[in-house]
Design an enzyme around this catalytic site. Structure first.
Site, PDB file in Angstrom:
ATOM      1  N   LYS A 195       0.869  -1.177   0.000  1.00 37.99           N
ATOM      2  CA  LYS A 195       0.000   0.000   0.000  1.00 37.99           C
ATOM      3  C   LYS A 195       0.908   1.230   0.000  1.00 37.99           C
ATOM      4  O   LYS A 195       1.720   1.422   0.902  1.00 37.99           O
ATOM      5  CB  LYS A 195      -0.891  -0.008   1.234  1.00 37.99           C
ATOM      6  CG  LYS A 195      -1.785   1.211   1.322  1.00 37.99           C
ATOM      7  CD  LYS A 195      -2.731   1.109   2.507  1.00 37.99           C
ATOM      8  CE  LYS A 195      -3.624   2.331   2.600  1.00 37.99           C
ATOM      9  NZ  LYS A 195      -4.536   2.240   3.748  1.00 37.99           N
ATOM     10  N   LYS A 248      -2.180  -1.478  -3.766  1.00 35.77           N
ATOM     11  CA  LYS A 248      -3.064  -0.330  -3.672  1.00 35.77           C
ATOM     12  C   LYS A 248      -2.261   0.956  -3.769  1.00 35.77           C
ATOM     13  O   LYS A 248      -1.258   1.074  -3.078  1.00 35.77           O
ATOM     14  CB  LYS A 248      -3.770  -0.380  -2.319  1.00 35.77           C
ATOM     15  CG  LYS A 248      -4.725   0.745  -2.102  1.00 35.77           C
ATOM     16  CD  LYS A 248      -5.312   0.620  -0.734  1.00 35.77           C
ATOM     17  CE  LYS A 248      -6.171   1.850  -0.503  1.00 35.77           C
ATOM     18  NZ  LYS A 248      -6.736   1.858   0.802  1.00 35.77           N
TER      19      LYS A 248
HETATM   20  C1  PBG Z   1      -7.200   3.451   5.601  1.00 37.17           C
HETATM   21  C2  PBG Z   1      -7.583   3.217   4.189  1.00 37.17           C
HETATM   22  C3  PBG Z   1      -7.414   4.088   3.115  1.00 37.17           C
HETATM   23  C4  PBG Z   1      -8.002   3.485   2.015  1.00 37.17           C
HETATM   24  C5  PBG Z   1      -8.491   2.246   2.434  1.00 37.17           C
HETATM   25  N1  PBG Z   1      -8.197   2.082   3.780  1.00 37.17           N
HETATM   26  C6  PBG Z   1      -6.872   5.429   2.969  1.00 37.17           C
HETATM   27  C7  PBG Z   1      -5.637   5.881   3.591  1.00 37.17           C
HETATM   28  O1  PBG Z   1      -4.649   5.164   3.751  1.00 37.17           O
HETATM   29  O2  PBG Z   1      -5.662   7.067   3.930  1.00 37.17           O
HETATM   30  C8  PBG Z   1      -8.067   4.095   0.654  1.00 37.17           C
HETATM   31  C9  PBG Z   1      -9.237   3.741  -0.160  1.00 37.17           C
HETATM   32  C10 PBG Z   1      -9.495   4.613  -1.316  1.00 37.17           C
HETATM   33  O3  PBG Z   1      -8.861   5.656  -1.557  1.00 37.17           O
HETATM   34  O4  PBG Z   1     -10.424   4.247  -2.043  1.00 37.17           O
HETATM   35  N2  PBG Z   1      -6.211   2.651   6.133  1.00 37.17           N
HETATM   36 ZN    ZN Z   2      -5.605   3.573   8.232  1.00 39.48          ZN
END
Ligand code: PBG
Ligand code: ZN
Length: 324
Positions: A195, A248
């Site tokens: 991520k 992601k």
């Molecule tokens: C939080 C989380 C995020 C997303 C999913 N879980 C955002 C972040 O890390 O701020 C992003 C999902 C999206 O942008 O559709 N841990």
């Molecule tokens: Zn988070």
């Protein structure tokens, strides 16, 4: 000995031959639909930067669930928007919390839906970071202790799978042990393994009210200049017991998906994130692109890169497109 013996166009002559030689397919079977549930009553609020995506309270959620079930989408992933926040996000392991209630409701009323819970703290902490703070940074090992409480609470509520998204080191191992010790050895873990600290999450943070109050997430999410590091993250997660690994965002990271697919024999999920949704919807709204066609082409590209599973806000759109 190429041309004129070989003519690639022979296999593009008409739709039937194109169907026969097509290398990639996209199906409703590949999809996970994200849902935002907010604590409270009679709430259905559209997210300003995400047309047609809403935050619902549980008493209004049937509208959404009925449609998802009718479209035969196999799974949903839940994000909670709680009323009560504190500095450690303790509401996230409340057995009567918004996610726990929602999981119980869905499993009771829509047994055909597979329910995945996102496991993190940023929606639950007053500062919006993904764990316990120590000197303006997230303390990894203390956060693991709270993660264990959160997953066991989700499992107790009936979650089919948990998906830790906080990018804490050792999170998969901690969660696997916690689930096993609590008697949930058959609940799989889909880890947000690679991520990246991405600006494509902007609209989501509006939706979930989870923007960090100060700083950013670069001390725990990955630096987007790196790809070998993603393989290292995946390797660690598989060793720790991840059942599915995730990349992601998806689109600016198709190379990462492809490398993971080539290097590991485990299902790969890709999260087609909020900003990727918003950009296409904006272009469609402006009349600059054919939305349906661009959605289809985009999701096919994620499959072609090597993803088995796509988590996407387009799940309902594409299910309708595929059914035509
Ligand atoms: C939080 C989380 C995020 C997303 C999913 N879980 C955002 C972040 O890390 O701020 C992003 C999902 C999206 O942008 O559709 N841990
Ligand atoms: Zn988070």
């Amino acid at each position: 000995m190429a041309f004129p013996i070989h003519r690639a166009r022979r296999l593009r002559k008409n739709e039937n031959i194109r169907r026969l030689v097509r290398e990639t397919s996209l199906s409703v079977d590949d999809l996970i639909y994200p849902i935002f549930v907010e604590e409270g009553k009679n709430i259905k609020v559209e997210i300003p930067s995400m047309p047609n995506i809403y935050r619902y309270s549980l008493d209004r959620l049937d509208e959404e669930l009925e449609e998802v079930a009718k479209l035969n989408i196999p799974a949903v992933i839940l994000f909670g928007v709680p009323k009560h926040k504190d500095d450690i996000g303790s509401e996230s392991w409340n057995d009567e919390g918004i996610i726990q209630k929602t999981v119980r409701y869905i499993k009771k009323n829509y047994p055909q839906l597979y329910v995945i819970t996102d496991v993190c703290f940023c929606e639950y902490t007053s500062h919006g970071h993904c764990g316990v703070l120590k000197e303006f940074d997230v303390d990894n090992d203390e956060t693991l202790e709270n993660l264990k409480k959160q997953v066991v609470s989700h499992a107790k509520a009936g979650a089919d799978m948990v998906a830790p998204s906080g990018m804490m080191d050792g999170m998969v191992k901690a969660i696997r042990e916690a689930l096993d010790n609590a008697g949930y050895k058959d609940i799989p873990i889909m880890s947000y393994s690679a991520k990246f600290a991405s600006s494509y999450y902007g609209p989501f943070r509006d939706a979930a009210g989870s923007a960090p109050a100060f700083g950013d997430r670069r001390s725990y999410q990955m630096d987007f200049h790196n790809s070998r590091e993603a393989l290292k993250e995946v390797e660690f997660d598989i060793e720790e017991g991840a059942d599915i690994v995730m990349v992601k965002p998806a689109l600016a990271y198709l190379d990462i998906i492809s490398k993971i697919r080539d290097n590991f024999n485990i299902p790969v999920a890709a999260y087609n994130v909020s900003g990727e949704y918003s950009i296409i919807k904006a272009g469609e709204k402006m009349g600059w692109i054919d939305g349906d066609k661009v959605i289809y082409e985009t999701l096919v590209s994620i499959k072609r890169a090597g993803a088995d599973i796509i988590i996407t806000y387009f799940a309902k759109d594409i299910a309708k497109i595929l059914n035509r």
